[in-house]
Design an enzyme around this catalytic site. Structure first.
Site, PDB file in Angstrom:
ATOM      1  N   ASN A  51      43.381  54.321  40.748  1.00  0.00           N
ATOM      2  CA  ASN A  51      44.397  55.285  40.662  1.00  0.00           C
ATOM      3  C   ASN A  51      43.704  56.630  40.495  1.00  0.00           C
ATOM      4  OD1 ASN A  51      46.767  53.777  40.749  1.00  0.00           O
ATOM      5  ND2 ASN A  51      47.420  54.449  38.621  1.00  0.00           N
ATOM      6  N   TYR A  54      51.423  37.682  31.816  1.00  0.00           N
ATOM      7  CA  TYR A  54      49.965  37.630  32.271  1.00  0.00           C
ATOM      8  C   TYR A  54      49.267  37.170  30.979  1.00  0.00           C
ATOM      9  CZ  TYR A  54      45.633  39.348  34.159  1.00  0.00           C
ATOM     10  OH  TYR A  54      44.179  39.534  34.629  1.00  0.00           O
ATOM     11  N   VAL A  78      43.510  51.520  36.720  1.00  0.00           N
ATOM     12  CA  VAL A  78      42.864  52.990  36.242  1.00  0.00           C
ATOM     13  C   VAL A  78      41.720  53.617  37.287  1.00  0.00           C
ATOM     14  CG1 VAL A  78      41.325  52.557  34.523  1.00  0.00           C
ATOM     15  CG2 VAL A  78      42.422  54.622  34.479  1.00  0.00           C
TER      16      VAL A  78
HETATM   17  P1  NAD Z   1      43.593  40.616  42.798  1.00  0.00           P
HETATM   18  O1  NAD Z   1      45.161  40.939  42.559  1.00  0.00           O
HETATM   19  O2  NAD Z   1      42.919  41.399  43.611  1.00  0.00           O
HETATM   20  O3  NAD Z   1      43.400  39.169  43.114  1.00  0.00           O
HETATM   21  C1  NAD Z   1      44.435  38.151  42.876  1.00  0.00           C
HETATM   22  C2  NAD Z   1      44.501  37.395  44.262  1.00  0.00           C
HETATM   23  O4  NAD Z   1      45.243  36.271  43.941  1.00  0.00           O
HETATM   24  C3  NAD Z   1      45.271  37.983  45.575  1.00  0.00           C
HETATM   25  O5  NAD Z   1      44.579  38.032  46.441  1.00  0.00           O
HETATM   26  C4  NAD Z   1      46.653  37.375  45.362  1.00  0.00           C
HETATM   27  O6  NAD Z   1      47.244  37.588  46.736  1.00  0.00           O
HETATM   28  C5  NAD Z   1      46.514  36.238  45.028  1.00  0.00           C
HETATM   29  N1  NAD Z   1      47.538  35.376  44.432  1.00  0.00           N
HETATM   30  C6  NAD Z   1      48.445  35.847  43.424  1.00  0.00           C
HETATM   31  N2  NAD Z   1      49.068  34.811  43.168  1.00  0.00           N
HETATM   32  C7  NAD Z   1      48.957  33.760  43.966  1.00  0.00           C
HETATM   33  C8  NAD Z   1      49.680  32.440  44.020  1.00  0.00           C
HETATM   34  N3  NAD Z   1      50.614  32.081  43.431  1.00  0.00           N
HETATM   35  N4  NAD Z   1      49.020  31.794  45.047  1.00  0.00           N
HETATM   36  C9  NAD Z   1      47.897  31.948  45.890  1.00  0.00           C
HETATM   37  N5  NAD Z   1      47.291  33.185  45.563  1.00  0.00           N
HETATM   38  C10 NAD Z   1      47.845  34.004  44.885  1.00  0.00           C
HETATM   39  O7  NAD Z   1      43.111  40.585  41.178  1.00  0.00           O
HETATM   40  P2  NAD Z   1      41.456  40.611  41.094  1.00  0.00           P
HETATM   41  O8  NAD Z   1      41.127  41.825  40.162  1.00  0.00           O
HETATM   42  O9  NAD Z   1      40.671  40.126  42.194  1.00  0.00           O
HETATM   43  O10 NAD Z   1      41.485  39.410  39.966  1.00  0.00           O
HETATM   44  C11 NAD Z   1      41.017  38.037  40.229  1.00  0.00           C
HETATM   45  C12 NAD Z   1      41.206  37.133  39.042  1.00  0.00           C
HETATM   46  O11 NAD Z   1      40.346  37.826  38.140  1.00  0.00           O
HETATM   47  C13 NAD Z   1      42.553  37.048  38.386  1.00  0.00           C
HETATM   48  O12 NAD Z   1      42.852  35.679  37.876  1.00  0.00           O
HETATM   49  C14 NAD Z   1      42.537  38.034  37.439  1.00  0.00           C
HETATM   50  O13 NAD Z   1      43.595  37.689  36.290  1.00  0.00           O
HETATM   51  C15 NAD Z   1      41.073  37.922  36.761  1.00  0.00           C
HETATM   52  N6  NAD Z   1      40.536  38.892  36.078  1.00  0.00           N
HETATM   53  C16 NAD Z   1      40.420  40.202  36.757  1.00  0.00           C
HETATM   54  C17 NAD Z   1      40.244  41.370  36.048  1.00  0.00           C
HETATM   55  C18 NAD Z   1      39.845  42.661  36.703  1.00  0.00           C
HETATM   56  O14 NAD Z   1      39.409  43.726  36.145  1.00  0.00           O
HETATM   57  N7  NAD Z   1      39.670  42.531  38.030  1.00  0.00           N
HETATM   58  C19 NAD Z   1      40.108  41.339  34.870  1.00  0.00           C
HETATM   59  C20 NAD Z   1      40.314  40.099  33.968  1.00  0.00           C
HETATM   60  C21 NAD Z   1      40.617  38.975  34.821  1.00  0.00           C
HETATM   61  N1  UDP Z   2      45.583  54.048  32.737  1.00  0.00           N
HETATM   62  C1  UDP Z   2      45.756  55.471  32.745  1.00  0.00           C
HETATM   63  N2  UDP Z   2      46.170  55.897  34.070  1.00  0.00           N
HETATM   64  C2  UDP Z   2      46.480  55.162  35.109  1.00  0.00           C
HETATM   65  C3  UDP Z   2      46.414  53.773  35.249  1.00  0.00           C
HETATM   66  C4  UDP Z   2      46.002  53.240  34.011  1.00  0.00           C
HETATM   67  O1  UDP Z   2      45.549  56.184  32.088  1.00  0.00           O
HETATM   68  O2  UDP Z   2      46.722  55.701  36.133  1.00  0.00           O
HETATM   69  C5  UDP Z   2      45.192  53.442  31.580  1.00  0.00           C
HETATM   70  C6  UDP Z   2      46.011  52.208  30.966  1.00  0.00           C
HETATM   71  O3  UDP Z   2      47.064  52.753  30.090  1.00  0.00           O
HETATM   72  C7  UDP Z   2      45.043  51.464  30.117  1.00  0.00           C
HETATM   73  C8  UDP Z   2      43.774  51.895  31.069  1.00  0.00           C
HETATM   74  O4  UDP Z   2      44.110  53.002  31.832  1.00  0.00           O
HETATM   75  O5  UDP Z   2      44.775  52.158  28.914  1.00  0.00           O
HETATM   76  C9  UDP Z   2      43.257  50.542  31.672  1.00  0.00           C
HETATM   77  O6  UDP Z   2      44.367  50.377  32.486  1.00  0.00           O
HETATM   78  P1  UDP Z   2      44.278  49.278  33.733  1.00  0.00           P
HETATM   79  O7  UDP Z   2      45.600  48.966  34.395  1.00  0.00           O
HETATM   80  O8  UDP Z   2      43.297  49.627  34.949  1.00  0.00           O
HETATM   81  O9  UDP Z   2      43.720  47.691  32.908  1.00  0.00           O
HETATM   82  P2  UDP Z   2      44.412  47.336  31.699  1.00  0.00           P
HETATM   83  O10 UDP Z   2      45.140  47.771  30.997  1.00  0.00           O
HETATM   84  O11 UDP Z   2      44.880  45.758  32.277  1.00  0.00           O
HETATM   85  O12 UDP Z   2      43.027  47.047  30.984  1.00  0.00           O
END
Ligand code: NAD
Ligand code: UDP
Length: 324
Positions: free
Chosen positions: A202, A157, A199
């Protein structure tokens, strides 16, 4: 109070907008906001980490279209703007098939950049704070190059998104493509999947089900949590900037909380006194994370308006309806 700021319609400047990953958590909120603003919205998604349920209210609308498509394959459509979000974002999902995650980041970005080049569309990448890895500077500014393990379990990722950023900037330099790169920090809100593994979801689901809250490590690691409405406002503001604004631009809420603090807030809100269950910290889990959003304030006139307490309330309400 949580508001859908920026949702007022301005049909005069209606565009054809593609949202890849638009059935997902952030994508579905973004697609809805763009639709409310009067645009024609095309969502493409392979439903790897999402469900059509997120878009039920839009599916029969004439200005909305949902297409099952994997972005690792080329896509031929005519659009004015592309929000490229397709990629699983939760560690549980992106580590389930890590090779596919890298392919989605890299091949998916090449395909969407190719589409933007052919159509002349503006294209925005949903990048991530994960490009900073386990950061050695705090808070994280966009000028920081990051501290990323290239061979660990998060690398598919982290490095995938770093390569996607490289591709965006090479298309900008080589083909003068109008690009925008947003580095999104942890975002939460309604429409997250209950088994998403992140998190916030969860903890809320565990609290509602009367289960212990699974805290990884000693729970002293920090994250900064942005409510999804604020994030969507920031993404649309970034897309609306002039061509010389490419980013990368951090989008996130600078409020910083330990995981134990988050657990306590969730328990208070749900009204339960479940115990905390401490589990081993996953490999390469970043210790501290907080965005410096000076650039977003200056270039987008954007800052989050919704505190963690304000945003957790509707998120808990959403999960209460979903899981009881
Ligand atoms: P999510 O998993 O809910 O959404 C991602 C979507 O992409 C899903 O609907 C999934 O089915 C689709 N997808 C995955 N692989 C695909 C493919 N090969 N072709 C077509 N569709 C595909 O995640 P999200 O939280 O909504 O995140 C959306 C975007 O924002 C992602 O690119 C993620 O990296 C970025 N992002 C999210 C967060 C966050 O905290 N939510 C933080 C940083 C970056
Ligand atoms: N985390 C946790 N319990 C859970 C899931 C995640 O303590 O059930 C912690 C995880 O280890 C991380 C933080 O929460 O330190 C955020 O995790 P998340 O997967 O939401 O996002 P990311 O690590 O990608 O920022």
């Amino acid at each position: 109070m949580v508001t859908q700021s920026g949702s007022s319609a301005s049909f005069a400047s209606s565009k054809r907008v593609l949202v890849t990953g638009g059935a997902g958590f952030i994508g579905s909120h973004l697609a809805r906001r763009l639709f409310e603003q009067g645009h024609d919205v095309l969502v493409v998604d392979n439903f790897y980490s999402s469900t059509r349920r997120n878009l039920y209210d839009l599916i029969n609308e004439p200005r909305f279209e949902l297409m099952r498509h994997d972005v690792t394959f080329p896509l031929y459509v005519e659009v004015d703007e592309i929000y490229h979000l397709a990629c699983p974002a939760s560690p549980v999902f992106y580590q389930r098939d890590p090779v596919q995650t890298t392919k989605t980041c890299v091949h998916g970005s090449i395909n969407m950049l190719g589409l933007a080049k052919r159509t002349g569309a503006r294209i925005l990448l949903a990048s991530t704070s994960e490009v900073y890895g386990d950061p050695a500077t705090h808070p994280q500014e966009e000028s920081y190059w990051g501290n990323v393990n290239p061979i660990g379990i998060r690398s598919c990722y982290d490095e995938g998104k770093r390569c996607a950023e490289t591709l965006f900037f090479d298309y900008y330099r080589q083909h003068a493509l109008p690009i925008k790169v947003a580095r999104i920090f942890n975002t939460y809100g309604p429409s997250m999947l209950p088994d998403d593994g992140r998190v916030v979801s969860n903890f809320i689901v565990q609290a509602l089900r009367g289960e212990p809250l699974t805290v990884f490590g000693d729970g002293s690691q920090t994250r900064s949590f942005c409510y999804v409405d604020d994030l969507v406002t920031g993404l649309i503001a970034l897309m609306g900037t002039s061509d010389d604004v490419t980013g990368p631009i951090n989008l996130g809420n600078p409020g910083e909380f330990t995981m134990v603090e988050l657990a306590t807030k969730v328990l208070d809100l749900v009204g339960s006194d479940n115990e905390l269950k401490y589990l081993p910290l996953p490999d390469d889990d970043p210790v501290r994370r907080r965005p410096d959003i000076t650039r977003a304030r200056e270039l987008l006139n954007w800052a989050p308006t919704i505190s963690l307490d304000e945003g957790l309330a509707p998120t808990v309400a959403y999960f209460r309806e979903l899981v009881g």
